[in-house]
Design a protein around this motif. Structure first.
Motif: not given
Length: 259
Positions: A140-159
């Motif tokens: 839908e061209e909804e950018v830019p965006f920030l993706c985060h979790c707690t440490a920004g490494k596992d769930r965010t890493g998967m994304a």
């Protein structure tokens, strides 16, 4: 602003970086300034909050569980949509990836081998709703965006891995981007290496498991990529079966976000 500058500029927003510049197989690269990833903004200063606003984000997606998000609540950036979309579902009573949880488990990892970080990653594959949401917003061209979790490494890493798969990045380049966490979370990793040098019985702990507390292990990412290749028959089949990304939608994503 390149990743080194981003990390210096957002010193309290740990593991802050973007996917811009990652090369893909057709010779193009991911456009800069669109896809940001980080740890929780909980410790972010007001100065950094203002700097974050200047990135003109459309939304921030928080992949933490509800309990995690409440325990480290932060004031949403004014004018930026905040979405809490737990990877493991809003009804989950378990903080699957909180650092406290990982620390509690390090002893059983070391002694009993009952918990494996690879299993945690591959276990995210069927929990796709949050990642589906990200792809839908991108289409839908909804950018830019920030993706985060707690440490920004596992769930965010998967994304981030999934986005790069869709863009057509090679497995090697996906893992290179994934491993940057160990650069940007180096201080936290060193602290854990010192703190967890011995277990409660005085036995030396395998450093591989300690690093995985605040950093990442490339083999965890490779385990996900192996399943996509071996079980699904490749990225295109995986992205279509799990996220409905057919050739037309993949072309749209690549035309929109590569240069």
């Amino acid at each position: 602003m390149n990743n080194q500058q981003l990390n210096q500029h957002f010193s309290l927003l740990v593991n802050m970086r973007e996917l811009g510049g990652v090369p893909v197989n057709d010779g193009r690269t991911v456009k800069h300034g669109l896809f940001y990833r980080s740890a929780s903004p909980y410790y972010m200063s007001q100065k950094e909050m203002k700097a974050l606003k200047k990135l003109n984000l459309k939304f921030m997606i928080d992949l933490r569980g509800s309990a995690e998000a409440l325990s480290q609540y932060y004031e949403p950036v004014k004018g930026v949509e905040y979405i809490n979309f737990p990877v493991f579902g809003s009804d989950s009573k378990k903080d699957y990836a909180s650092l406290d949880d990982l620390r509690r488990r390090i002893h059983e990892v070391q002694i009993n081998k009952e918990y494996d970080f690879y299993d945690f990653y591959t276990g995210m594959i069927p929990h796709k709703d949050a990642f589906q949401f990200i792809f839908d917003r991108m289409l839908e061209e909804e950018v830019p965006f920030l993706c985060h979790c707690t440490a920004g490494k596992d769930r965010t890493g998967m994304a981030a891995m999934l986005m790069l798969l869709a863009f057509g990045a090679s497995e090697d380049d996906i893992i290179v981007e994934y491993a940057l966490t160990n650069t940007y979370r180096r201080q936290a990793i060193l602290e854990d290496l010192s703190f967890f040098e011995k277990d409660e019985n005085g036995q030396s702990i395998n450093h591989e498991y300690i690093v995985a507390l605040n950093g990442v292990n490339n083999r965890a990412a490779q385990a996900v990529l192996d399943i996509i290749r071996q079980v699904y028959g490749g990225r295109e089949k995986f992205l279509y079966e799990e996220y409905g990304l057919d050739s037309e939608k993949l072309k749209r994503l690549r035309d929109l976000y590569l240069e």
